[in-house]
Design a protein around this motif. Structure first.
Motif, PDB file in Angstrom:
ATOM      1  N   ALA A 120       3.284  51.885 -36.395  1.00 36.44           N
ATOM      2  CA  ALA A 120       3.033  50.372 -35.927  1.00 36.44           C
ATOM      3  C   ALA A 120       3.999  49.448 -36.644  1.00 36.44           C
ATOM      4  O   ALA A 120       4.677  48.551 -35.988  1.00 36.44           O
ATOM      5  N   LEU A 121       4.006  49.764 -37.830  1.00 37.20           N
ATOM      6  CA  LEU A 121       4.956  48.902 -38.723  1.00 37.20           C
ATOM      7  C   LEU A 121       6.453  48.865 -38.522  1.00 37.20           C
ATOM      8  O   LEU A 121       7.256  48.051 -38.202  1.00 37.20           O
ATOM      9  N   GLY A 122       6.819  50.243 -38.193  1.00 41.75           N
ATOM     10  CA  GLY A 122       8.175  50.210 -37.915  1.00 41.75           C
ATOM     11  C   GLY A 122       8.583  49.864 -36.529  1.00 41.75           C
ATOM     12  O   GLY A 122       9.624  49.231 -36.264  1.00 41.75           O
ATOM     13  N   ALA A 123       7.775  50.053 -35.474  1.00 40.12           N
ATOM     14  CA  ALA A 123       7.897  49.470 -34.220  1.00 40.12           C
ATOM     15  C   ALA A 123       7.892  48.203 -34.007  1.00 40.12           C
ATOM     16  O   ALA A 123       8.845  47.355 -33.481  1.00 40.12           O
ATOM     17  N   LEU A 124       7.001  47.502 -35.112  1.00 44.29           N
ATOM     18  CA  LEU A 124       7.250  46.038 -34.862  1.00 44.29           C
ATOM     19  C   LEU A 124       8.331  45.300 -35.409  1.00 44.29           C
ATOM     20  O   LEU A 124       9.090  44.468 -34.966  1.00 44.29           O
ATOM     21  N   LEU A 125       8.891  46.031 -36.453  1.00 46.61           N
ATOM     22  CA  LEU A 125      10.147  45.515 -37.186  1.00 46.61           C
ATOM     23  C   LEU A 125      11.132  45.979 -36.388  1.00 46.61           C
ATOM     24  O   LEU A 125      12.218  45.062 -36.360  1.00 46.61           O
ATOM     25  N   GLY A 126      11.026  47.038 -35.397  1.00 47.31           N
ATOM     26  CA  GLY A 126      12.396  47.236 -34.635  1.00 47.31           C
ATOM     27  C   GLY A 126      12.091  46.371 -33.461  1.00 47.31           C
ATOM     28  O   GLY A 126      13.221  45.961 -33.003  1.00 47.31           O
ATOM     29  N   ASP A 127      11.073  45.856 -32.816  1.00 45.36           N
ATOM     30  CA  ASP A 127      10.865  44.993 -31.757  1.00 45.36           C
ATOM     31  C   ASP A 127      11.184  43.640 -32.059  1.00 45.36           C
ATOM     32  O   ASP A 127      11.678  42.972 -31.182  1.00 45.36           O
ATOM     33  N   ALA A 128      10.682  43.063 -33.165  1.00 46.07           N
ATOM     34  CA  ALA A 128      11.096  41.807 -33.641  1.00 46.07           C
ATOM     35  C   ALA A 128      11.664  41.851 -34.941  1.00 46.07           C
ATOM     36  O   ALA A 128      10.874  41.370 -36.078  1.00 46.07           O
ATOM     37  N   PRO A 129      12.753  42.080 -35.144  1.00 44.29           N
ATOM     38  CA  PRO A 129      13.456  41.710 -36.529  1.00 44.29           C
ATOM     39  C   PRO A 129      13.192  40.610 -37.219  1.00 44.29           C
ATOM     40  O   PRO A 129      13.165  39.545 -36.755  1.00 44.29           O
ATOM     41  N   GLN A 130      12.828  40.748 -38.512  1.00 40.46           N
ATOM     42  CA  GLN A 130      12.469  39.601 -39.265  1.00 40.46           C
ATOM     43  C   GLN A 130      13.611  39.185 -40.232  1.00 40.46           C
ATOM     44  O   GLN A 130      14.392  40.059 -40.587  1.00 40.46           O
TER      45      GLN A 130
END
Length: 240
Positions: A120-130
């Motif tokens: 989930a963390l990997g997907a979040l960072l991929g979808d919404a780069p910080q």
């Protein structure tokens, strides 16, 4: 919804994500660690104060929080998957007999908690780069297994990528704080989540360890949330 993690706020492109692997002391009802219940309120089970600080930071515009949903004694998200310490059988001198698992049970623990958390963390960072990932932990003023006191108010940890650390350390020192550079321990040794999701992907990150007595109460949590949100925003601007 997942029992492995909680997301507070809405992660946005170019924002700041506060990641706290050890935010919870929850033990699911179907897991018996075989320990005294009061140990779940100590540092071996949870990073005291970080859940509250992360939630307060997520009230700032552009900041969201990603927090572990179970105690580090159930599953330590800030470890490499292949290491036995991901399901610890002991911590700071305390045995965790309920974690003496066979291979199948160990694998089931990883499948239930560790992999959903990191997926989930990997997907979040991929979808919404910080613009910046802030890895937030807390440390005990003194380990039970050591007589050495830890005087630092805050530590800054990193592995190979020290871009954000070099900016943040003088900013923290300017607040009148005793700042540990790679103290009370080194990010070259304890940086698994950021190694995987930040360093491996070239994403800027800042590893922060706050001494737990400073954020064990509401006033300290509010003070540090404001401080870290302000500094993280400044780091994100300077590193971009």
């Amino acid at each position: 919804m997942s029992e492995a993690f909680t997301i507070i706020g809405t992660p946005r492109f170019g924002g700041i994500l506060v990641v706290s692997d050890h935010a919870s002391n929850r033990v699911p009802d179907d897991i018996d660690l075989g320990i005294e219940p009061d140990l779940l309120n100590q540092h071996i089970a949870v990073d005291i104060g970080v859940a509250e600080v992360g939630a307060l930071m997520a009230e700032w515009p552009g900041i969201a929080a990603f927090q572990g949903g179970v105690s580090r004694l159930v599953c330590d998200f800030n470890r490499d998957e292949h290491l036995p310490t991901v399901v610890p059988v002991a911590s700071d001198g305390h045995a965790i007999p309920g974690n003496a698992l066979d291979h199948a049970a160990h694998e089931a623990r990883l499948a239930r908690f560790f992999r959903p958390y990191h997926d989930a963390l990997g997907a979040l960072l991929g979808d919404a780069p910080q613009a910046l990932i802030l890895s937030l932990h807390s440390f005990t003023p003194q380990l039970a297994s050591s007589e050495e006191a830890r005087p630092w108010h805050v530590g800054v940890l990193y592995n190979e990528d020290d871009r954000a650390a070099r900016i943040a350390i003088p900013l923290l020192e300017a607040e009148g704080l005793c700042v540990g550079d790679q103290l009370p321990y080194s990010g070259k040794l304890l940086n698994a989540t950021m190694n995987r999701h930040a360093e491996a992907e070239g994403r800027p990150y800042l590893g922060i360890e706050v001494r737990q007595d400073l954020i064990a109460h509401e006033a300290g949590q509010a003070e540090w949330a404001e401080r870290l949100a302000r500094i993280a925003n400044q780091v994100a601007v300077e590193i971009s």
